[in-house]
Every structure is written in C-alpha cells, then in structure tokens.
Design a protein around this motif. Structure first.
Motif: not given
Length: 177
Positions: A69-77
């Motif tokens: 969709g449009n969101e990438y989501g949270w990112k790890n380190a």
C-alpha cells in the motif's frame, strides 16, 4: 500441499490480509491444494523475536504473497521494514512471489533512486542477475517474450474492494510480439 505466507504492513492492510486468507481458505478449488495461509497476527505470542518468527515462516512456505500500500512500516536498525525483509528472504530462498499493489497514487510510493538508464532501473528493481535479465525482466520488458516462454500469460486484476460481495474485472493481456 501448498503453504502460503501473506505479507504487508499489518495495520494499513489488515482487512485485505484477512480477505486474502479467507478467500483462499473458502474457495473449494484452492482449498484442495493449499494446506494453510500464514498471517503474522494469527500467531500466538511467544518468547521468540518477531524477526526470527516471520523469516522462518517465509522459509517454510511455498508461495509469498505481498500486499503493498502506501505505508512502509516501522524500520529496524538497518532501516528496513519487516515487509522488505520478508520479500528479500522470499527472493533469496527461491519462493514463488506474487505482489499486489493497492491504490492509484504511485507518486506516494514509487521513487527511483539514482540513474534512470535502463540497466540501472532493472538493477533497482532486482531484474538483473549476474548482469543478465531475469525471467521477470524478459516478460515485463522483452521485445518478444514468447520466444522464451511460449505458454506465458499475463493476468491483470482490478479489485474494487476486499469483501466477497465486491466485484472486480480481469483483463488477459496477450504478450506483445
């Protein structure tokens, strides 16, 4: 029996994730061939790290379905989302990958980094392996893909919603020669 992993940003596409699973499990024909469909949210809480859980599940599945969709989501380190890590792992472990993109505003999500030269674009989308085009590159951009894949078909689907009552349309596109 086939085992399927469904991947996406959970919060953004929760309804679509559930609809994919319900459709596969509810379809009489698919039910004969599909053993189970994995959704991370159906997993009971455990003492394992989530990263280990979903990457192990990707590896244990035959088919990886991505809903973008449009969101990438949270990112790890390392700056990567779980969805990207899952996609990369499915690619590295040779899983069949099916990708569906929701929405009609590509300006939000599609930005090419670097050169727009054909070779650079193919590399950006991982459509080159050892400097040679992958099957996907030939199918998508080849001048005569039937020369290499004589029985190939491309199906484009347009879904108008995520419920069974929603109607959609399917267009079969012949490979242009």
């Amino acid at each position: 029996m086939i085992r399927i992993f469904v991947s996406s940003v959970q919060k953004e596409l929760a309804e679509e994730r559930r609809a994919v699973k319900n459709f596969i499990q509810g379809d009489p024909l698919l039910r004969r061939f599909v053993a189970d469909v994995f959704l991370f949210e159906d997993n009971p809480a455990s003492d394992r790290q989530p990263d280990n859980t979903y990457l192990t599940e990707v590896e244990q599945r035959d088919i990886y379905i991505a809903l973008f969709g449009n969101e990438y989501g949270w990112k790890n380190a390392n700056g990567k989302s779980p969805t990207e890590l899952e996609f990369d792992h499915a690619t590295q472990t040779g899983r069949e990958r099916l990708v569906f993109v929701k929405g009609d505003d590509d300006k939000i999500r599609l930005t090419l980094k670097g050169s727009r030269a054909p070779k650079a674009v193919l590399q950006n989308f991982k459509l080159l392996r050892d400097g040679k085009p992958t099957n996907a590159a030939i199918l998508l951009f080849g001048k005569d893909p039937r020369r290499f894949f004589n029985n190939i078909q491309v199906h484009c689907l347009h879904f108008l919603g995520s419920t069974e009552a929603s109607t959609g349309s399917q267009i079969e596109l012949p490979c242009v020669t």
